[in-house]
Motif scaffolding. Structure first.
Motif, PDB file in Angstrom:
ATOM      1  N   TRP A  99      35.102  45.177  36.354  1.00  0.00           N
ATOM      2  CA  TRP A  99      35.411  45.529  37.740  1.00  0.00           C
ATOM      3  C   TRP A  99      36.903  45.483  38.052  1.00  0.00           C
ATOM      4  O   TRP A  99      37.361  46.112  38.992  1.00  0.00           O
ATOM      5  N   THR A 100      37.662  44.756  37.268  1.00  0.00           N
ATOM      6  CA  THR A 100      39.101  44.683  37.546  1.00  0.00           C
ATOM      7  C   THR A 100      39.833  45.943  37.113  1.00  0.00           C
ATOM      8  O   THR A 100      41.012  46.124  37.453  1.00  0.00           O
ATOM      9  N   LYS A 101      39.151  46.804  36.350  1.00  0.00           N
ATOM     10  CA  LYS A 101      39.833  47.968  35.768  1.00  0.00           C
ATOM     11  C   LYS A 101      39.681  49.234  36.593  1.00  0.00           C
ATOM     12  O   LYS A 101      40.519  50.120  36.532  1.00  0.00           O
ATOM     13  N   GLY A 102      38.600  49.351  37.340  1.00  0.00           N
ATOM     14  CA  GLY A 102      38.379  50.571  38.104  1.00  0.00           C
ATOM     15  C   GLY A 102      37.904  51.703  37.238  1.00  0.00           C
ATOM     16  O   GLY A 102      37.299  51.459  36.195  1.00  0.00           O
ATOM     17  N   PRO A 103      38.124  52.956  37.588  1.00  0.00           N
ATOM     18  CA  PRO A 103      38.950  53.363  38.732  1.00  0.00           C
ATOM     19  C   PRO A 103      38.198  53.280  40.054  1.00  0.00           C
ATOM     20  O   PRO A 103      36.978  53.360  40.069  1.00  0.00           O
TER      21      PRO A 103
END
Length: 126
Positions: free
Chosen positions: A108-112
């Motif tokens: 979830w920290t990466k996205g997009p």
């Protein structure tokens, strides 16, 4: 038109608390995951927390676990980030974001993430 508007930032002393709000318009927040990110001057943006379509589905960065709590009020179409025991290193602009998925991504920290708010400044200083 999908819009996210953050509010609740400000200046607080170390050890203090703030509650940030992310108000959604143009879509019904009930069906989608919402995440909080932050960016400090000279640093990369980092994921803070995410909430899925139920309060059981949450994720937190290690740096905020036990201090921050994410929640949602679907009736108000708003997601909150309660921040306690604030530290100077929490100083940053805080953004909420969504990719209009109901689930919290595994990464979830990466996205997009397609939709972002304008941000709200949080400053922790004595």
């Amino acid at each position: 038109q999908v819009q996210l508007v953050e509010s609740g930032g400000g200046l607080v002393q170390p050890g203090g608390s703030l509650r940030l709000s992310c108000a959604a318009s143009g879509f019904t927040l009930d069906y989608y995951a919402i995440c909080w990110f932050r960016q400090a001057p000279g640093k990369e943006r980092e994921g803070v927390s995410c909430i899925g379509t139920s309060d059981d589905s949450t994720a937190y960065a290690d740096s905020v676990k036990g201090r921050f709590t994410i929640s949602r009020d679907n009736a108000k179409n708003t997601v909150y980030l309660q921040m306690n025991s604030l530290k100077p290193e929490d100083t940053a602009v805080y953004y909420c974001a969504t990719d209009l998925s109901p689930f919290v991504r595994a990464r979830w920290t990466k996205g997009p993430y397609n939709y972002w708010g304008q941000g709200t400044q949080v400053t922790v200083s004595s």
